[in-house]
Motif scaffolding. Structure first.
Motif, PDB file in Angstrom:
ATOM      1  N   PRO A  80       0.840  -1.206   0.000  1.00 37.42           N
ATOM      2  CA  PRO A  80       0.000   0.000   0.000  1.00 37.42           C
ATOM      3  C   PRO A  80       0.871   1.250   0.000  1.00 37.42           C
ATOM      4  CG  PRO A  80      -0.777  -1.585   1.624  1.00 37.42           C
ATOM      5  CD  PRO A  80       0.532  -2.102   1.107  1.00 37.42           C
ATOM      6  N   GLU A  81       0.328   2.318  -0.566  1.00 30.98           N
ATOM      7  CA  GLU A  81       1.098   3.543  -0.760  1.00 30.98           C
ATOM      8  C   GLU A  81       1.455   4.230   0.559  1.00 30.98           C
ATOM      9  OE1 GLU A  81       0.522   7.714  -3.287  1.00 30.98           O
ATOM     10  OE2 GLU A  81      -1.175   6.714  -2.357  1.00 30.98           O
ATOM     11  N   LEU A  82       0.568   4.100   1.556  1.00 33.69           N
ATOM     12  CA  LEU A  82       0.732   4.856   2.803  1.00 33.69           C
ATOM     13  C   LEU A  82       0.907   3.926   4.002  1.00 33.69           C
ATOM     14  CD1 LEU A  82      -2.226   7.370   2.275  1.00 33.69           C
ATOM     15  CD2 LEU A  82       0.202   7.825   1.861  1.00 33.69           C
ATOM     16  N   ALA A  83       1.599   4.444   5.026  1.00 32.83           N
ATOM     17  CA  ALA A  83       1.746   3.677   6.274  1.00 32.83           C
ATOM     18  C   ALA A  83       1.755   4.639   7.450  1.00 32.83           C
ATOM     19  CB  ALA A  83       3.029   2.851   6.245  1.00 32.83           C
ATOM     20  N   LEU A  84       1.212   4.201   8.571  1.00 33.14           N
ATOM     21  CA  LEU A  84       1.185   5.034   9.781  1.00 33.14           C
ATOM     22  C   LEU A  84       2.580   5.110  10.391  1.00 33.14           C
ATOM     23  CD1 LEU A  84      -2.111   3.813  11.557  1.00 33.14           C
ATOM     24  CD2 LEU A  84      -1.829   5.684   9.914  1.00 33.14           C
ATOM     25  N   ARG A  85       2.952   6.279  10.896  1.00 33.49           N
ATOM     26  CA  ARG A  85       4.261   6.419  11.542  1.00 33.49           C
ATOM     27  C   ARG A  85       4.323   5.497  12.749  1.00 33.49           C
ATOM     28  NH1 ARG A  85       2.142  12.020  12.832  1.00 33.49           N
ATOM     29  NH2 ARG A  85       0.694  11.472  14.473  1.00 33.49           N
ATOM     30  N   PHE A  86       5.502   4.894  12.982  1.00 35.98           N
ATOM     31  CA  PHE A  86       5.675   4.007  14.143  1.00 35.98           C
ATOM     32  C   PHE A  86       6.526   4.661  15.213  1.00 35.98           C
ATOM     33  CE2 PHE A  86       8.576   2.820  10.717  1.00 35.98           C
ATOM     34  CZ  PHE A  86       9.802   3.015  11.325  1.00 35.98           C
ATOM     35  N   ASP A  87       7.111   5.822  14.890  1.00 38.95           N
ATOM     36  CA  ASP A  87       7.799   6.638  15.885  1.00 38.95           C
ATOM     37  C   ASP A  87       7.822   8.064  15.344  1.00 38.95           C
ATOM     38  OD1 ASP A  87       9.829   6.948  14.011  1.00 38.95           O
ATOM     39  OD2 ASP A  87      11.312   5.783  15.104  1.00 38.95           O
ATOM     40  N   LEU A  88       8.486   8.974  16.073  1.00 42.38           N
ATOM     41  CA  LEU A  88       8.569  10.349  15.574  1.00 42.38           C
ATOM     42  C   LEU A  88       9.949  10.658  15.013  1.00 42.38           C
ATOM     43  CD1 LEU A  88       6.623  12.187  18.450  1.00 42.38           C
ATOM     44  CD2 LEU A  88       5.737  11.336  16.267  1.00 42.38           C
ATOM     45  N   THR A  89      10.841   9.672  15.059  1.00 45.70           N
ATOM     46  CA  THR A  89      12.207   9.914  14.604  1.00 45.70           C
ATOM     47  C   THR A  89      12.304   9.843  13.083  1.00 45.70           C
ATOM     48  OG1 THR A  89      13.042   8.983  16.663  1.00 45.70           O
ATOM     49  CG2 THR A  89      14.597   9.158  14.845  1.00 45.70           C
ATOM     50  N   VAL A  90      11.684   8.838  12.489  1.00 42.72           N
ATOM     51  CA  VAL A  90      11.723   8.741  11.028  1.00 42.72           C
ATOM     52  C   VAL A  90      11.007   9.949  10.395  1.00 42.72           C
ATOM     53  CG1 VAL A  90      11.112   7.328   9.038  1.00 42.72           C
ATOM     54  CG2 VAL A  90      11.956   6.229  11.117  1.00 42.72           C
ATOM     55  N   PRO A  91       9.806  10.333  10.882  1.00 42.33           N
ATOM     56  CA  PRO A  91       9.204  11.554  10.335  1.00 42.33           C
ATOM     57  C   PRO A  91      10.074  12.797  10.531  1.00 42.33           C
ATOM     58  CG  PRO A  91       7.541  10.279  11.501  1.00 42.33           C
ATOM     59  CD  PRO A  91       8.860   9.609  11.775  1.00 42.33           C
ATOM     60  N   LEU A  92      10.786  12.870  11.670  1.00 37.16           N
ATOM     61  CA  LEU A  92      11.685  14.006  11.876  1.00 37.16           C
ATOM     62  C   LEU A  92      12.796  14.001  10.832  1.00 37.16           C
ATOM     63  CD1 LEU A  92      12.907  16.387  13.530  1.00 37.16           C
ATOM     64  CD2 LEU A  92      14.136  14.663  14.871  1.00 37.16           C
ATOM     65  N   ALA A  93      13.368  12.835  10.600  1.00 32.60           N
ATOM     66  CA  ALA A  93      14.441  12.725   9.607  1.00 32.60           C
ATOM     67  C   ALA A  93      13.916  13.183   8.237  1.00 32.60           C
ATOM     68  CB  ALA A  93      14.946  11.283   9.535  1.00 32.60           C
ATOM     69  N   ARG A  94      12.744  12.698   7.863  1.00 33.74           N
ATOM     70  CA  ARG A  94      12.148  13.077   6.586  1.00 33.74           C
ATOM     71  C   ARG A  94      11.875  14.587   6.552  1.00 33.74           C
ATOM     72  NH1 ARG A  94       7.921  15.599   5.875  1.00 33.74           N
ATOM     73  NH2 ARG A  94       6.662  14.251   7.203  1.00 33.74           N
ATOM     74  N   TYR A  95      11.349  15.125   7.651  1.00 29.43           N
ATOM     75  CA  TYR A  95      11.009  16.557   7.735  1.00 29.43           C
ATOM     76  C   TYR A  95      12.255  17.427   7.584  1.00 29.43           C
ATOM     77  CZ  TYR A  95       8.944  20.818   9.877  1.00 29.43           C
ATOM     78  OH  TYR A  95       8.498  22.097  10.136  1.00 29.43           O
ATOM     79  N   VAL A  96      13.296  17.081   8.346  1.00 30.79           N
ATOM     80  CA  VAL A  96      14.508  17.905   8.314  1.00 30.79           C
ATOM     81  C   VAL A  96      15.159  17.818   6.933  1.00 30.79           C
ATOM     82  CG1 VAL A  96      16.806  18.246   9.313  1.00 30.79           C
ATOM     83  CG2 VAL A  96      14.869  17.708  10.802  1.00 30.79           C
ATOM     84  N   ALA A  97      15.199  16.620   6.356  1.00 23.12           N
ATOM     85  CA  ALA A  97      15.801  16.485   5.027  1.00 23.12           C
ATOM     86  C   ALA A  97      14.976  17.240   3.982  1.00 23.12           C
ATOM     87  CB  ALA A  97      15.914  15.007   4.654  1.00 23.12           C
ATOM     88  N   GLU A  98      13.647  17.152   4.099  1.00 19.83           N
ATOM     89  CA  GLU A  98      12.775  17.798   3.112  1.00 19.83           C
ATOM     90  C   GLU A  98      12.854  19.323   3.211  1.00 19.83           C
ATOM     91  OE1 GLU A  98       8.770  16.289   3.160  1.00 19.83           O
ATOM     92  OE2 GLU A  98       8.022  17.851   1.805  1.00 19.83           O
ATOM     93  N   HIS A  99      12.935  19.849   4.420  1.00 19.28           N
ATOM     94  CA  HIS A  99      12.877  21.300   4.613  1.00 19.28           C
ATOM     95  C   HIS A  99      14.243  21.891   4.984  1.00 19.28           C
ATOM     96  CE1 HIS A  99       8.547  20.860   4.446  1.00 19.28           C
ATOM     97  NE2 HIS A  99       8.571  20.007   5.452  1.00 19.28           N
TER      98      HIS A  99
END
Lengths: 456, 456
Positions: A80-99
């Motif tokens: 599936p295209e989407l998945a729920l976050r399992f922690d806040l570290t991976v989203p942080l990594a993605r956020y910091v890299a993206e922005h």
């Protein structure tokens, strides 16, 4: 008719428990902001290929995937295209890299959101739970001085939460690895030994020693004993921590760097006024994740060690290697608030809160309605949370309602009081009744509220 | 290397926009609590059979289903067990039915969480967005007096948000249906006509008139004209609203009940001190959902009617018929805050916020570090949000950093000031510099902060 029920593994609260939980969230947020951390929120789902950069592993097996109805109908064979976050570290990594280009570094962010893990259903295990994270991210480099700031934040948070005495325990991965080097343990064997150290609490020293002597590790008995002696080092106070670190004697460059940074962090922590009773070194702390490369932190409630660490984290060399070529070292911690709240309730350390409603404006008859509405509005303007009784009921019923709901004040405007421009106030918390001039009422109740709060 | 990116249809904010958004959330929450609403949070996912009680329909086609990795591997033909909530009303119904015996009625709850809809990706359409809801739920019955409380809350919310003049527009489903009855429109045709009325803004009066005269409806021209004239009724002020309602003349029992309740709500709203410029009747408001049975509300920004309703809701007869035999009538409203924030930004009505950090404590040399750390802690204890510069840099760089980050005060301890027990304070907002005694610094900066806030 469908039976109304929540899925297993979630914590849903009744309003007064929700108020208690919300107050903890607010306290944590206020403290994080006090230390200059900025808020970030990320979407609950990430693109699966972004979230699941590592193949396999325990984490991936616990991931929840998300599909819209349309996608389900297509019955695609792909992930599936989407998945729920399992922690806040991976989203942080993605956020910091993206922005990356829009952020100022060191980037100090806090994030308090729910995360999702498809855990086996079990008492005290949650599939949806809050994490409250802070991280400081550097670009290319990050001063080790931030390593001392993090435990100062932890200290402020748990002081403010007021859930009893606690100790922030610290160790340093370079000290550990340097010590292993000194014992001749190198490379991947270091990781294996680290993982064994992590199990000391659960398996006990004897079992771990047997494993270390066994054929997978093949440590000499003397090396195993030195390792276990090292892991038993704990400090009683600040000077004891420094002394015990000094007593370890000389070591490899990695060992010395770890010790220097650990000592410096202890000194900075003292400079920030953190009482020495609230922090210690504990050389058994390893933190399982390979991710950590420097300081590591765990926090325990002194009276409830069985709860385990209530706030953990550490220093890492590279946050977002999967997403950017920039090197982004950082240091951070995470509080699993849902589990902590659940455990504190089990241990009787948090109570159902009083209502967030301060005042019930009672209604004795229909003629009093517009006055009650207007008075309620004036009390709100003064900063009070007010519920208005909109249909007249027996006063006893209204008092009983307020009492059960945890509302402290009931304001009653009887005929006598009305002629004097006054109201009667029942203080259900103190079991008292007093009269107050209507014009003064807002201020009077605010003062009463603040007094009780100041008393704790 | 994986390109870091969010899925389409989500709103992710940079920290200073997140601060602006968070302030709106805080303001809404404070106002909801001011009116005595209690917090509820529900899990992001519900059991699919609980969430999807109605079969088919637009909503269901937009649902996101959730599956753990294990469930995916089983490739079951059945519907996934879990689904993300698509609004806060269904979870509220499930919550109230599930906890019915533990709640006090009328149950006043607020809920501010994200909801999920598999919308077609489109500018300004969100697949994940915040809803901020309040509802008052009665057991068996709920006094119509709550119908006036709801617009008073809406009024307080939008006053506090400070996003310009607005009008809370009200209508009553019973007035509408009673009027239809008077025109000989009965039963299911009423629903069809309601839906046409809802399209007046989009399609225009002529197109709607054509439809009403067409063969599906078959209204007589005179009936269609009376209907359109009715739908054009708007009030200028309080007395005008009452007069226009009176001018409608006598009607069916349903019509009279609707008019009575609408008039009573207007009177109560005035009693609560809501200025008559901020509310009006608008007899074209229908609210598409069959769900509503009494008062209906929409709120528009006077200067930005093209944004449409920014807060809508109404009265309903039965919240949770799918889950309980108890009759649970209620009244509530919802603010779609993600979309509203996005639109306000597009219209230039909200700005990037200043930082949540009040003070940067600068660092000129390593010798000053421990003092800077201790001073920062004292400022935090005074209630300020403080970031400490941990590595010395050129002062110009530190000032530039604070300026770009939106931090108002930079505290600098030069040698001169240090000898006097003072520090220099750069106020980047006012473009001023002043000296302050260290002991007074916390209080001084707090006063400055409050002054600027008071100036708005």
């Amino acid at each position: 008719m469908i039976k109304p029920r929540t899925p297993p593994g979630v914590m849903e609260l009744l309003p007064r428990d929700q108020i208690a939980f919300q107050r903890m969230l607010d306290t944590i947020r206020r403290t994080f902001e006090g230390f200059g951390f900025l808020p970030v929120e990320t979407p609950v789902f990430e693109l699966s290929d972004v979230l699941l950069t590592k193949s396999g592993g325990e984490t991936e097996r616990q991931v929840y995937f998300v599909q819209s109805t349309g996608a389900l109908e297509k019955e695609s064979e792909r992930l599936p295209e989407l998945a729920l976050r399992f922690d806040l570290t991976v989203p942080l990594a993605r956020y910091v890299a993206e922005h990356e280009r829009e952020l100022a570094f060191p980037f100090r962010r806090y994030q308090m959101q729910r995360v999702y893990r498809g855990e086996r259903a079990q008492r005290g295990r949650f599939r949806e739970f809050y994490q409250c994270d802070i991280d400081v991210i550097g670009k290319d480099a990050l001063s080790p001085r931030h390593d001392a700031e993090i435990p100062a934040v932890i200290h402020a948070v748990f002081k403010a939460l007021g859930i009893g005495d606690f100790t922030i325990q610290m160790n340093h991965r370079k000290l550990l690895r340097g010590f292993f080097e000194g014992l001749g343990i190198e490379g991947v064997r270091q990781d294996l030994v680290l993982r064994e150290l992590d199990k000391l609490d659960k398996r006990g020293a004897d079992a771990v020693r047997d494993t270390l002597l066994g054929e997978d590790f093949g440590l000499a008995p003397e090396a195993a004993d030195r390792l276990l002696a090292f892991s038993r080092v704990r400090s009683r106070d600040h000077d004891d921590a420094l002394a015990k670190l000094a007593e370890l004697g000389p070591g490899t460059p990695s060992f010395e760097q770890g010790r220097d940074e650990l000592c410096a962090a202890l000194e900075r922590l003292r400079a920030m006024g953190v009482p020495e009773s609230d922090y210690a070194i504990n050389l058994s702390i390893a933190r399982g994740l390979d991710y950590y490369t420097g300081m590591v932190y765990e926090t325990v409630l002194d009276a409830h060690p069985q709860i385990g660490s209530i706030c953990s984290g550490g220093r890492y060399d590279d946050l977002a290697g999967h997403y950017t070529k920039s090197k982004l070292p950082g240091v951070g911690i995470s509080i699993g608030l849902t589990r902590l709240f659940w455990q504190l309730r089990e241990a009787g350390l948090v109570d159902t809160a009083d209502s967030s409603v301060d005042v019930l404006v009672a209604l004795l008859d229909d003629a009093g309605l517009d006055h009650a509405l207007a008075l309620s509005q004036r009390l709100r303007a003064a900063g009070l949370n007010v519920e208005t009784q909109l249909e007249p009921r027996k006063l006893a019923k209204q008092l009983q309602y307020a009492d059960r709901a945890g509302i402290r004040f009931v304001v009653i405007r009887g005929e006598d009081e009305a002629t004097r421009g006054a109201v009667a106030v029942k203080d259900l918390r103190r079991g008292e009744q007093f009269e107050a001039a209507e014009d003064e009422l807002g201020r009077t109740l605010l003062v009463e509220r603040e007094q009780l709060r100041a008393q704790g």
